[in-house]
Design a protein around this motif. Structure first.
Motif, PDB file in Angstrom:
ATOM      1  N   MET A   1       0.844  -1.175   0.000  1.00 35.93           N
ATOM      2  CA  MET A   1       0.000   0.000   0.000  1.00 35.93           C
ATOM      3  C   MET A   1       0.886   1.234   0.000  1.00 35.93           C
ATOM      4  O   MET A   1       1.851   1.319   0.738  1.00 35.93           O
ATOM      5  CB  MET A   1      -0.895  -0.072   1.234  1.00 35.93           C
ATOM      6  CG  MET A   1      -1.181   1.200   1.900  1.00 35.93           C
ATOM      7  SD  MET A   1      -2.401   1.096   3.228  1.00 35.93           S
ATOM      8  CE  MET A   1      -3.456  -0.199   2.687  1.00 35.93           C
TER       9      MET A   1
ATOM     10  N   VAL B   1       1.684   5.185   0.726  1.00 37.53           N
ATOM     11  CA  VAL B   1       1.308   6.189   1.713  1.00 37.53           C
ATOM     12  C   VAL B   1       0.704   7.397   0.992  1.00 37.53           C
ATOM     13  O   VAL B   1       1.317   7.944   0.072  1.00 37.53           O
ATOM     14  CB  VAL B   1       2.546   6.637   2.529  1.00 37.53           C
ATOM     15  CG1 VAL B   1       2.181   7.738   3.514  1.00 37.53           C
ATOM     16  CG2 VAL B   1       3.177   5.454   3.252  1.00 37.53           C
TER      17      VAL B   1
ATOM     18  N   TRP C   1      -4.613   9.068   5.975  1.00 39.18           N
ATOM     19  CA  TRP C   1      -3.693   8.031   6.458  1.00 39.18           C
ATOM     20  C   TRP C   1      -4.436   6.940   7.212  1.00 39.18           C
ATOM     21  O   TRP C   1      -4.183   5.759   7.012  1.00 39.18           O
ATOM     22  CB  TRP C   1      -2.610   8.656   7.337  1.00 39.18           C
ATOM     23  CG  TRP C   1      -1.701   9.599   6.599  1.00 39.18           C
ATOM     24  CD1 TRP C   1      -1.278   9.489   5.297  1.00 39.18           C
ATOM     25  CD2 TRP C   1      -1.123  10.793   7.092  1.00 39.18           C
ATOM     26  NE1 TRP C   1      -0.468  10.548   4.970  1.00 39.18           N
ATOM     27  CE2 TRP C   1      -0.345  11.361   6.047  1.00 39.18           C
ATOM     28  CE3 TRP C   1      -1.162  11.452   8.318  1.00 39.18           C
ATOM     29  CZ2 TRP C   1       0.375  12.539   6.201  1.00 39.18           C
ATOM     30  CZ3 TRP C   1      -0.448  12.628   8.468  1.00 39.18           C
ATOM     31  CH2 TRP C   1       0.306  13.157   7.422  1.00 39.18           C
TER      32      TRP C   1
ATOM     33  N   ALA D   1      -6.190   4.675   4.941  1.00 42.80           N
ATOM     34  CA  ALA D   1      -5.277   3.751   4.265  1.00 42.80           C
ATOM     35  C   ALA D   1      -4.766   2.682   5.242  1.00 42.80           C
ATOM     36  O   ALA D   1      -3.831   1.951   4.931  1.00 42.80           O
ATOM     37  CB  ALA D   1      -4.101   4.516   3.667  1.00 42.80           C
ATOM     38  N   ARG D   2      -5.374   2.626   6.417  1.00 45.86           N
ATOM     39  CA  ARG D   2      -5.038   1.644   7.463  1.00 45.86           C
ATOM     40  C   ARG D   2      -3.622   1.827   8.011  1.00 45.86           C
ATOM     41  O   ARG D   2      -2.924   0.866   8.306  1.00 45.86           O
ATOM     42  CB  ARG D   2      -5.271   0.217   6.980  1.00 45.86           C
ATOM     43  CG  ARG D   2      -6.710  -0.017   6.576  1.00 45.86           C
ATOM     44  CD  ARG D   2      -7.032  -1.414   6.171  1.00 45.86           C
ATOM     45  NE  ARG D   2      -5.887  -2.183   5.746  1.00 45.86           N
ATOM     46  CZ  ARG D   2      -5.850  -3.503   5.694  1.00 45.86           C
ATOM     47  NH1 ARG D   2      -6.890  -4.186   6.030  1.00 45.86           N
ATOM     48  NH2 ARG D   2      -4.779  -4.145   5.270  1.00 45.86           N
ATOM     49  N   LEU D   3      -3.222   3.084   8.139  1.00 41.83           N
ATOM     50  CA  LEU D   3      -1.930   3.415   8.731  1.00 41.83           C
ATOM     51  C   LEU D   3      -2.165   4.010  10.115  1.00 41.83           C
ATOM     52  O   LEU D   3      -3.234   4.536  10.405  1.00 41.83           O
ATOM     53  CB  LEU D   3      -1.194   4.435   7.850  1.00 41.83           C
ATOM     54  CG  LEU D   3      -0.927   3.979   6.423  1.00 41.83           C
ATOM     55  CD1 LEU D   3      -0.395   5.132   5.585  1.00 41.83           C
ATOM     56  CD2 LEU D   3       0.048   2.810   6.408  1.00 41.83           C
ATOM     57  N   LYS D   4      -1.164   3.911  10.967  1.00 38.74           N
ATOM     58  CA  LYS D   4      -1.213   4.558  12.276  1.00 38.74           C
ATOM     59  C   LYS D   4      -0.678   5.972  12.098  1.00 38.74           C
ATOM     60  O   LYS D   4       0.147   6.226  11.225  1.00 38.74           O
ATOM     61  CB  LYS D   4      -0.351   3.806  13.290  1.00 38.74           C
ATOM     62  CG  LYS D   4      -0.882   2.434  13.626  1.00 38.74           C
ATOM     63  CD  LYS D   4       0.005   1.776  14.652  1.00 38.74           C
ATOM     64  CE  LYS D   4      -0.503   0.385  14.974  1.00 38.74           C
ATOM     65  NZ  LYS D   4       0.371  -0.305  15.925  1.00 38.74           N
TER      66      LYS D   4
ATOM     67  N   ALA E   1       3.490  -1.566   4.787  1.00 40.40           N
ATOM     68  CA  ALA E   1       2.475  -2.507   5.271  1.00 40.40           C
ATOM     69  C   ALA E   1       1.400  -1.752   6.051  1.00 40.40           C
ATOM     70  O   ALA E   1       1.666  -0.691   6.626  1.00 40.40           O
ATOM     71  CB  ALA E   1       3.127  -3.543   6.176  1.00 40.40           C
ATOM     72  N   ALA E   2       0.197  -2.301   6.081  1.00 37.79           N
ATOM     73  CA  ALA E   2      -0.865  -1.738   6.908  1.00 37.79           C
ATOM     74  C   ALA E   2      -0.355  -1.675   8.345  1.00 37.79           C
ATOM     75  O   ALA E   2       0.374  -2.549   8.796  1.00 37.79           O
ATOM     76  CB  ALA E   2      -2.120  -2.600   6.825  1.00 37.79           C
ATOM     77  N   GLY E   3      -0.728  -0.619   9.054  1.00 36.57           N
ATOM     78  CA  GLY E   3      -0.299  -0.457  10.438  1.00 36.57           C
ATOM     79  C   GLY E   3       0.997   0.310  10.604  1.00 36.57           C
ATOM     80  O   GLY E   3       1.399   0.607  11.728  1.00 36.57           O
ATOM     81  N   THR E   4       1.658   0.654   9.495  1.00 35.64           N
ATOM     82  CA  THR E   4       2.876   1.453   9.572  1.00 35.64           C
ATOM     83  C   THR E   4       2.515   2.834  10.119  1.00 35.64           C
ATOM     84  O   THR E   4       1.473   3.391   9.796  1.00 35.64           O
ATOM     85  CB  THR E   4       3.530   1.587   8.180  1.00 35.64           C
ATOM     86  OG1 THR E   4       3.903   0.292   7.735  1.00 35.64           O
ATOM     87  CG2 THR E   4       4.747   2.494   8.215  1.00 35.64           C
TER      88      THR E   4
END
Length: 81
Positions: free
Chosen positions: A1, A3, A18, A21-24, A57-60
């Motif tokens: 994914m 950013v 963000w 997009a499943r980011l932290k 990656a998701a969660g970055t």
């Protein structure tokens, strides 16, 4: 994914992209706005890490450097003359 690009946007808008997009999202760095609420619409993103377009990656976690605007951003008048 990849950013999403938050630079030039209000922190609130960039944060939403963000998170979508499943980011932290880390608490932003605001060297000139300490003690202010970065979730208000008067903070603009100056830079972000990781950079826009970086594949992660998701969660970055994304960290933004923000600046408090002295006045609201200009609006574009779309009324015909």
């Amino acid at each position: 994914m990849a950013v999403p690009d938050g630079v030039g946007k209000s922190f609130l808008v960039a944060r939403g992209e963000w998170l979508g997009a499943r980011l932290k999202v880390a608490m932003p760095v605001a060297p000139d706005g300490a003690g202010s609420d970065p979730l208000s619409s008067v903070f603009v993103v100056l830079s972000q890490e990781p950079a826009a377009g970086t594949v992660v990656a998701a969660g970055t976690e994304v960290t933004a450097t923000v600046k408090r605007l002295d006045r609201p951003p200009p609006t574009t008048d779309t009324t015909p003359a």
